[in-house]
Design a protein around this motif. Structure first.
Motif, PDB file in Angstrom:
ATOM      1  N   SER A   1       8.477  -1.964   5.314  1.00  0.00           N
ATOM      2  CA  SER A   1       7.603  -0.787   5.325  1.00  0.00           C
ATOM      3  C   SER A   1       8.371   0.431   5.828  1.00  0.00           C
ATOM      4  O   SER A   1       9.268   0.302   6.666  1.00  0.00           O
ATOM      5  CB  SER A   1       6.386  -1.033   6.217  1.00  0.00           C
ATOM      6  N   GLU A   2       8.023   1.612   5.312  1.00  0.00           N
ATOM      7  CA  GLU A   2       8.727   2.845   5.666  1.00  0.00           C
ATOM      8  C   GLU A   2       7.806   4.048   5.598  1.00  0.00           C
ATOM      9  O   GLU A   2       6.948   4.132   4.721  1.00  0.00           O
ATOM     10  CB  GLU A   2       9.877   3.110   4.678  1.00  0.00           C
ATOM     11  N   TRP A   3       7.999   4.995   6.531  1.00  0.00           N
ATOM     12  CA  TRP A   3       7.410   6.322   6.410  1.00  0.00           C
ATOM     13  C   TRP A   3       8.273   7.096   5.428  1.00  0.00           C
ATOM     14  O   TRP A   3       9.496   6.953   5.415  1.00  0.00           O
ATOM     15  CB  TRP A   3       7.402   7.030   7.762  1.00  0.00           C
TER      16      TRP A   3
ATOM     17  N   LEU B   1      -3.529  -2.067   7.798  1.00  0.00           N
ATOM     18  CA  LEU B   1      -2.929  -0.771   8.087  1.00  0.00           C
ATOM     19  C   LEU B   1      -2.585  -0.693   9.574  1.00  0.00           C
ATOM     20  O   LEU B   1      -3.417  -1.018  10.425  1.00  0.00           O
ATOM     21  CB  LEU B   1      -3.895   0.360   7.735  1.00  0.00           C
ATOM     22  N   PRO B   2      -1.369  -0.244   9.923  1.00  0.00           N
ATOM     23  CA  PRO B   2      -1.028  -0.089  11.337  1.00  0.00           C
ATOM     24  C   PRO B   2      -1.726   1.122  11.942  1.00  0.00           C
ATOM     25  O   PRO B   2      -2.171   2.024  11.226  1.00  0.00           O
ATOM     26  CB  PRO B   2       0.492   0.103  11.311  1.00  0.00           C
TER      27      PRO B   2
ATOM     28  N   VAL C   1      -1.050   4.899  10.919  1.00  0.00           N
ATOM     29  CA  VAL C   1      -1.663   5.539   9.748  1.00  0.00           C
ATOM     30  C   VAL C   1      -2.868   6.360  10.187  1.00  0.00           C
ATOM     31  O   VAL C   1      -3.073   7.480   9.732  1.00  0.00           O
ATOM     32  CB  VAL C   1      -2.047   4.501   8.678  1.00  0.00           C
TER      33      VAL C   1
ATOM     34  N   LEU D   1       7.727   0.856  12.000  1.00  0.00           N
ATOM     35  CA  LEU D   1       7.067  -0.073  11.088  1.00  0.00           C
ATOM     36  C   LEU D   1       7.980  -1.269  10.867  1.00  0.00           C
ATOM     37  O   LEU D   1       9.208  -1.129  10.848  1.00  0.00           O
ATOM     38  CB  LEU D   1       6.770   0.600   9.750  1.00  0.00           C
TER      39      LEU D   1
ATOM     40  N   GLU E   1      -3.233   0.334  -3.827  1.00  0.00           N
ATOM     41  CA  GLU E   1      -2.917  -1.009  -3.362  1.00  0.00           C
ATOM     42  C   GLU E   1      -2.425  -1.831  -4.544  1.00  0.00           C
ATOM     43  O   GLU E   1      -2.981  -1.738  -5.638  1.00  0.00           O
ATOM     44  CB  GLU E   1      -4.125  -1.682  -2.745  1.00  0.00           C
TER      45      GLU E   1
ATOM     46  N   LEU F   1       3.653   0.525   2.728  1.00  0.00           N
ATOM     47  CA  LEU F   1       3.390  -0.586   3.644  1.00  0.00           C
ATOM     48  C   LEU F   1       3.408  -1.923   2.923  1.00  0.00           C
ATOM     49  O   LEU F   1       2.765  -2.082   1.893  1.00  0.00           O
ATOM     50  CB  LEU F   1       2.012  -0.410   4.300  1.00  0.00           C
TER      51      LEU F   1
ATOM     52  N   ARG G   1       0.848  -1.196   0.000  1.00  0.00           N
ATOM     53  CA  ARG G   1       0.000   0.000   0.000  1.00  0.00           C
ATOM     54  C   ARG G   1       0.880   1.241   0.000  1.00  0.00           C
ATOM     55  O   ARG G   1       1.886   1.292   0.712  1.00  0.00           O
ATOM     56  CB  ARG G   1      -0.888   0.016   1.236  1.00  0.00           C
TER      57      ARG G   1
ATOM     58  N   VAL H   1       3.519   6.854   3.399  1.00  0.00           N
ATOM     59  CA  VAL H   1       3.979   5.576   3.921  1.00  0.00           C
ATOM     60  C   VAL H   1       3.884   4.538   2.815  1.00  0.00           C
ATOM     61  O   VAL H   1       2.985   4.585   1.976  1.00  0.00           O
ATOM     62  CB  VAL H   1       3.153   5.165   5.167  1.00  0.00           C
TER      63      VAL H   1
ATOM     64  N   ALA I   1       2.129  -4.973   4.161  1.00  0.00           N
ATOM     65  CA  ALA I   1       1.374  -5.616   5.237  1.00  0.00           C
ATOM     66  C   ALA I   1      -0.060  -5.846   4.791  1.00  0.00           C
ATOM     67  O   ALA I   1      -0.565  -5.169   3.903  1.00  0.00           O
ATOM     68  CB  ALA I   1       1.391  -4.745   6.488  1.00  0.00           C
TER      69      ALA I   1
END
Length: 77
Positions: free
Chosen positions: A31-33, A51-52, A55, A27, A71, A46, A4, A44, A48
């Motif tokens: 995954s990275e900001w 969503l963590p 977010v 994260l 996505e 992601l 995502r 971000v 995954a």
């Protein structure tokens, strides 16, 4: 696996990158900001299924939904 990408344009927002950085949760890699050097965009990437919580926190702080929310399915190698 789903990848995502969420990006907010924050150039006209009252929220600064420094303010976002203070509260971002870690994260799980890869995954990275992400953000632009000029501080105009924040987002971000992601890797995954869900969503963590971070977010939602970023969304609440910025006060807007992401301008870009894409996505992708990964291609098996």
């Amino acid at each position: 696996m789903i990848v995502r990408i969420l990006i907010w344009n924050i150039f006209d927002s009252k929220t600064a990158i420094a303010e976002l950085e203070e509260g971002l949760p870690e994260l799980a890699p890869p995954s990275e900001w992400i953000w632009s050097e000029a501080g105009e965009r924040f987002g971000v990437v992601l890797f995954a299924e869900e969503l963590p919580e971070g977010v939602g926190w970023a969304r609440d702080l910025i006060g807007d939904e992401p301008d870009i929310y894409e996505e992708f399915d990964t291609v098996p190698s």
